[in-house]
Design a protein around this motif. Structure first.
Motif, short mmCIF file in Angstrom:
data_model
loop_
_atom_site.label_atom_id
_atom_site.label_comp_id
_atom_site.label_asym_id
_atom_site.label_seq_id
_atom_site.Cartn_x
_atom_site.Cartn_y
_atom_site.Cartn_z
N LEU A 115 0.83 -1.20 0.00
CA LEU A 115 0.00 0.00 0.00
C LEU A 115 0.86 1.25 0.00
CD1 LEU A 115 -2.63 -0.99 2.72
CD2 LEU A 115 -2.80 -1.25 0.25
N ALA A 116 0.60 2.13 -0.92
CA ALA A 116 1.29 3.41 -0.95
C ALA A 116 0.38 4.45 -0.31
CB ALA A 116 1.65 3.79 -2.38
N LEU A 117 0.05 4.24 0.96
CA LEU A 117 -0.85 5.11 1.69
C LEU A 117 -0.18 5.59 2.97
CD1 LEU A 117 -4.13 2.97 1.51
CD2 LEU A 117 -3.55 4.97 0.11
N ASP A 118 -0.53 6.80 3.41
CA ASP A 118 0.00 7.27 4.67
C ASP A 118 -0.85 6.75 5.83
OD1 ASP A 118 -2.29 8.83 4.53
OD2 ASP A 118 -1.21 10.72 4.30
N ARG A 119 -0.38 6.98 7.03
CA ARG A 119 -1.01 6.44 8.23
C ARG A 119 -2.49 6.83 8.35
NH1 ARG A 119 1.73 6.91 14.07
NH2 ARG A 119 3.42 6.22 12.76
N PRO A 120 -2.87 8.12 8.16
CA PRO A 120 -4.29 8.45 8.29
C PRO A 120 -5.18 7.73 7.28
CG PRO A 120 -2.94 10.43 8.40
CD PRO A 120 -2.03 9.32 7.99
N ALA A 121 -4.71 7.57 6.06
CA ALA A 121 -5.50 6.87 5.05
C ALA A 121 -5.68 5.40 5.42
CB ALA A 121 -4.84 7.00 3.67
N VAL A 122 -4.62 4.79 5.90
CA VAL A 122 -4.71 3.41 6.35
C VAL A 122 -5.68 3.32 7.52
CG1 VAL A 122 -3.43 1.51 7.43
CG2 VAL A 122 -2.42 2.75 5.51
N GLY A 123 -5.63 4.30 8.41
CA GLY A 123 -6.54 4.33 9.54
C GLY A 123 -8.00 4.36 9.12
N VAL A 124 -8.31 5.14 8.10
CA VAL A 124 -9.68 5.19 7.59
C VAL A 124 -10.08 3.83 7.03
CG1 VAL A 124 -11.19 6.19 5.81
CG2 VAL A 124 -9.70 7.68 7.16
N LEU A 125 -9.22 3.23 6.21
CA LEU A 125 -9.54 1.92 5.63
C LEU A 125 -9.76 0.86 6.71
CD1 LEU A 125 -7.32 1.33 2.47
CD2 LEU A 125 -9.80 1.53 2.61
N VAL A 126 -8.88 0.82 7.70
CA VAL A 126 -9.00 -0.18 8.76
C VAL A 126 -10.26 0.08 9.59
CG1 VAL A 126 -7.92 -1.10 10.85
CG2 VAL A 126 -6.55 -0.72 8.79
N THR A 127 -10.56 1.34 9.83
CA THR A 127 -11.78 1.67 10.58
C THR A 127 -13.01 1.18 9.83
OG1 THR A 127 -10.73 3.60 11.60
CG2 THR A 127 -13.15 3.58 11.52
N LEU A 128 -13.05 1.39 8.53
CA LEU A 128 -14.19 0.91 7.73
C LEU A 128 -14.23 -0.61 7.70
CD1 LEU A 128 -14.01 3.48 4.81
CD2 LEU A 128 -15.82 3.30 6.53
N ARG A 129 -13.07 -1.24 7.62
CA ARG A 129 -13.03 -2.71 7.60
C ARG A 129 -13.57 -3.30 8.89
NH1 ARG A 129 -10.36 -6.77 9.77
NH2 ARG A 129 -9.85 -8.61 8.56
N THR A 130 -13.15 -2.73 10.02
CA THR A 130 -13.58 -3.28 11.30
C THR A 130 -15.02 -2.92 11.64
OG1 THR A 130 -12.63 -1.41 12.50
CG2 THR A 130 -11.24 -3.37 12.25
N ALA A 131 -15.56 -1.89 11.00
CA ALA A 131 -16.95 -1.49 11.27
C ALA A 131 -17.94 -2.47 10.68
CB ALA A 131 -17.20 -0.09 10.71
N ASP A 132 -17.58 -3.13 9.59
CA ASP A 132 -18.47 -4.07 8.91
C ASP A 132 -19.78 -3.42 8.45
OD1 ASP A 132 -16.76 -6.27 8.98
OD2 ASP A 132 -17.43 -6.84 10.99
N GLN A 133 -19.75 -2.12 8.27
CA GLN A 133 -20.90 -1.40 7.73
C GLN A 133 -20.42 -0.04 7.26
OE1 GLN A 133 -23.71 -0.85 10.90
NE2 GLN A 133 -22.42 0.55 12.02
N PRO A 134 -21.12 0.57 6.31
CA PRO A 134 -20.74 1.92 5.90
C PRO A 134 -20.91 2.90 7.06
CG PRO A 134 -22.26 0.92 4.33
CD PRO A 134 -22.23 0.03 5.53
N LEU A 135 -20.04 3.90 7.10
CA LEU A 135 -20.07 4.88 8.19
C LEU A 135 -20.11 6.30 7.64
CD1 LEU A 135 -17.20 3.46 10.46
CD2 LEU A 135 -19.68 3.17 10.79
N ARG A 136 -20.68 7.21 8.41
CA ARG A 136 -20.60 8.63 8.09
C ARG A 136 -19.19 9.13 8.42
NH1 ARG A 136 -25.98 11.84 9.98
NH2 ARG A 136 -27.47 10.57 8.81
N ILE A 137 -18.82 10.24 7.82
CA ILE A 137 -17.51 10.85 8.08
C ILE A 137 -17.34 11.06 9.59
CG2 ILE A 137 -16.13 12.95 7.80
CD1 ILE A 137 -16.08 11.47 5.23
N GLY A 138 -18.35 11.59 10.25
CA GLY A 138 -18.27 11.85 11.68
C GLY A 138 -18.06 10.60 12.50
N GLU A 139 -18.68 9.50 12.08
CA GLU A 139 -18.50 8.23 12.79
C GLU A 139 -17.07 7.71 12.62
OE1 GLU A 139 -22.81 6.04 12.64
OE2 GLU A 139 -21.76 6.30 10.73
N ILE A 140 -16.53 7.86 11.43
CA ILE A 140 -15.13 7.46 11.20
C ILE A 140 -14.22 8.30 12.08
CG2 ILE A 140 -13.25 7.30 9.51
CD1 ILE A 140 -15.48 7.01 7.33
N ALA A 141 -14.46 9.62 12.10
CA ALA A 141 -13.65 10.52 12.91
C ALA A 141 -13.73 10.15 14.39
CB ALA A 141 -14.09 11.97 12.70
#
Length: 174
Positions: A53-79
């Protein structure tokens, strides 16, 4: 005049019996040590590189957060889950969208809002990252007995939940 022998100096700080936090004194430097080791060792970056992955830490954090959520999230929920502010997540989501790793979908409960979910490629990228990271931790803990690993998981989960809840109360009071 004969000099009077000096009294032994009192140890700096309260004694263990008077210190209500004596059992925690060893924890703080260890948390600092872990944080420094993870940052200095570039653990996140190394796991991302190993996952291709050619991604920085925050981008990876967003992807992992979405992966572990197992559902789509709003921006505020990700934050909230990442414990950052929304504008940071918005920028990362826009970057991830351009790379085809996340997409916006309509919120079924509020047509004005959109939810963020990983694409197939985004889910694969998050899975590769998590696999790389877990492999690293598995190697670091390879000599630990199973019970110690289970205790670590249980206690870290409890610590993270309690610290997060306490910090959320502080935020609510402000």
């Amino acid at each position: 005049m004969t000099p009077v022998p000096a009294e032994p100096a009192e140890p700096a700080g309260p004694s263990a019996k008077d210190d209500p936090h004596s059992d925690l004194r060893a924890v703080l430097p260890r948390l600092t040590q872990l944080s420094a080791a993870f940052n200095k060792g570039r653990l996140t970056e190394r796991a991302a590189e190993a996952a291709g992955l050619a991604l920085d830490r925050p981008a990876v954090g967003v992807l992992v957060t979405l992966r572990t959520a197992d559902q789509p999230l709003r921006i505020g929920e990700i934050a909230d889950r990442m414990q950052v502010v929304g504008p940071h997540v918005t920028r990362q989501v826009q970057s991830l969208e351009k790379r085809g790793l996340v997409r916006r979908v309509a919120d079924p409960h509020d047509r004005r809002a959109s939810l963020i979910e990983p694409t197939g490629a985004g889910m694969e990228a998050a899975n590769r990252y998590v696999t790389s990271l877990l492999g690293w931790f598995a190697e670091a803990l390879a000599d630990w007995p199973r019970q110690d690993r289970e205790d670590l998981t249980r206690l870290l989960t409890r610590l993270a939940d309690d610290v997060t809840a306490r910090l959320a109360r502080f935020d609510a009071e402000e």
